[in-house]
Design a protein around this motif. Structure first.
Motif, mmCIF file in Angstrom:
data_model
loop_
_atom_site.group_PDB
_atom_site.id
_atom_site.type_symbol
_atom_site.label_atom_id
_atom_site.label_comp_id
_atom_site.label_asym_id
_atom_site.label_seq_id
_atom_site.Cartn_x
_atom_site.Cartn_y
_atom_site.Cartn_z
ATOM 1 N N ALA A 153 0.826 -1.206 0.000
ATOM 2 C CA ALA A 153 0.000 0.000 0.000
ATOM 3 C C ALA A 153 0.863 1.260 0.000
ATOM 4 O O ALA A 153 0.343 2.370 0.071
ATOM 5 N N ARG A 166 -3.207 -1.599 -5.184
ATOM 6 C CA ARG A 166 -4.464 -0.888 -5.466
ATOM 7 C C ARG A 166 -4.256 0.547 -5.946
ATOM 8 O O ARG A 166 -4.936 0.997 -6.858
ATOM 9 N N THR A 167 -3.359 1.273 -5.302
ATOM 10 C CA THR A 167 -3.173 2.679 -5.640
ATOM 11 C C THR A 167 -1.699 3.043 -5.608
ATOM 12 O O THR A 167 -0.896 2.381 -4.931
ATOM 13 N N VAL A 168 -1.354 4.098 -6.322
ATOM 14 C CA VAL A 168 0.010 4.624 -6.281
ATOM 15 C C VAL A 168 0.129 5.514 -5.043
ATOM 16 O O VAL A 168 -0.634 6.468 -4.885
ATOM 17 N N TRP A 223 5.413 1.760 -9.901
ATOM 18 C CA TRP A 223 4.133 1.739 -9.203
ATOM 19 C C TRP A 223 2.977 1.995 -10.172
ATOM 20 O O TRP A 223 1.974 1.290 -10.154
ATOM 21 N N GLU A 224 3.126 2.999 -11.009
ATOM 22 C CA GLU A 224 2.064 3.349 -11.955
ATOM 23 C C GLU A 224 1.780 2.193 -12.898
ATOM 24 O O GLU A 224 0.624 1.847 -13.166
ATOM 25 N N VAL A 229 -0.060 -0.646 -10.856
ATOM 26 C CA VAL A 229 -1.435 -0.339 -10.476
ATOM 27 C C VAL A 229 -2.362 -0.354 -11.680
ATOM 28 O O VAL A 229 -3.498 -0.839 -11.614
ATOM 29 N N THR A 230 -1.883 0.152 -12.805
ATOM 30 C CA THR A 230 -2.721 0.225 -14.002
ATOM 31 C C THR A 230 -2.685 -1.048 -14.825
ATOM 32 O O THR A 230 -3.389 -1.156 -15.833
#
Length: 250
Positions: free
Chosen positions: A37, A126-128, A141-142, A145-146
Motif C-alpha cells: 500500500a 491498489r493505488t500509487v 508503481w504506476e 497499479v494500471t
C-alpha cells in the motif's frame, strides 16, 4: 542500540531480513507496515534519508537504528550479522564470504526484479502512494497499479526466474543442504524471492527436485518459520510491491 525494523508481509526482502534478525539474535523491535500500500513513504516516523527514497531494492524493509534509516535487505542482513559478531549469516573465510556476496548481487540484479515484476503483475497494488521521490520507482508503481505489464518483460522475467532456479539446482548438486556451508544470508535472500514463484513461473520448478527439497528445508528452518508466523494473510508469498528496477543490459 535502539533498532526498529519496519517490514512487510514475510515475503521477498522482508522475509530475508526477518529471518536474518531471528538467526543472529540481534534485538530489534518489529513494526509491520503495508509495503503493497506504499506505507514505506511517510509511514516511518523520523526516517529521513536519501537511502530511504532511492533504495535500489524498491519497496523493501527499513531498519532504523538510533534514528538512522537503512535499506536494502542484503545490506541490512550484513549489518545485523556484523552487530552479532560477523560470521553467522556469512562465512568467516574471505573467499567463501566473497562467494556469498557475489551470489547475492546476482540474485538482486537478476532474480529479484523478475520475481517482483511477476508478483505485481499477478496481484497489482491498489493505488500509487503519494510521496514517492524516486521517479523510476514511481513509474513502476504506476505500471503495476494500471496493469500495464509488458509481454516481453513478463516472458523475460519468467526466463530469469527459471535461470535462477537452475543455478540453485546446480549449487545443490553435490548433496549439500544449504547454498554455502551453513544456512545463512544466501539461503534467506534466495528463498525470499523464489518462495512465491510456484504459481507465477511454475515451469521453472519442473524437474528441479533438489531445489524443491531445499525450499522445504528453508521454510522449516526455525528463523524462517518464525518470520512466516508473522504473516497477517493466509498466503504472504502472494503479496508483492514494486521491487528493483529490471536491469536494462539484458
Amino acid at each position: 542500540m535502539n533498532a526498529i525494523l519496519y517490514h512487510g508481509e514475510p515475503n521477498g526482502p522482508s522475509l530475508a531480513v526477518l529471518a536474518a534478525a531471528f538467526e543472529t539474535g540481534v534485538q530489534v523491535a518489529l513494526r509491520r507496515i503495508d509495503l503493497a500500500a506504499g506505507e514505506r513513504h511517510g509511514g516511518i516516523p523520523g526516517a529521513q534519508a536519501p537511502e530511504l527514497d532511492y533504495s535500489v531494492e524498491g519497496e523493501g524493509p527499513v531498519l532504523v537504528v538510533d534514528g538512522v534509516a537503512m535499506t536494502d535487505s542484503v545490506f541490512l542482513a550484513c549489518y545485523l550479522d556484523d552487530v552479532a559478531g560477523g560470521a553467522i549469516l556469512r562465512p568467516a573465510d574471505p573467499y567463501a564470504r566473497w562467494q556469498v556476496m557475489a551470489w547475492c548481487r546476482w540474485l538482486v540484479e537478476r532474480v529479484a526484479p523478475a520475481a517482483a515484476y511477476l508478483g505485481t503483475a499477478a496481484m497489482p497494488p491498489r493505488t500509487v502512494p503519494v510521496g514517492i521521490a524516486n521517479a523510476d520507482l514511481a513509474e513502476r508503481w504506476e505500471q503495476a497499479v494500471t496493469g500495464r505489464c509488458d509481454a516481453a518483460l513478463l516472458a523475460d522475467s519468467r526466463a530469469k526466474t527459471a535461470a535462477g532456479v537452475t543455478r540453485v539446482e546446480a549449487q545443490l548438486a553435490d548433496g549439500r543442504d544449504w547454498l554455502f556451508g551453513a544456512i545463512g544470508l544466501a539461503d534467506f535472500e534466495t528463498y525470499g524471492w523464489l518462495c512465491g514463484m510456484a504459481p507465477l513461473a511454475a515451469e521453472a520448478l519442473v524437474g528441479r527436485p533438489r531445489t524443491a527439497a531445499w525450499l522445504a528445508r528453508v521454510k522449516a528452518h526455525p528463523s524462517v518459520a518464525r518470520a512466516l508466523a508473522l504473516a497477517t494473510v493466509p498466503e504472504p508469498e502472494k503479496v508483492w510491491a514494486p521491487g528493483p528496477e529490471i536491469n536494462r543490459w539484458g
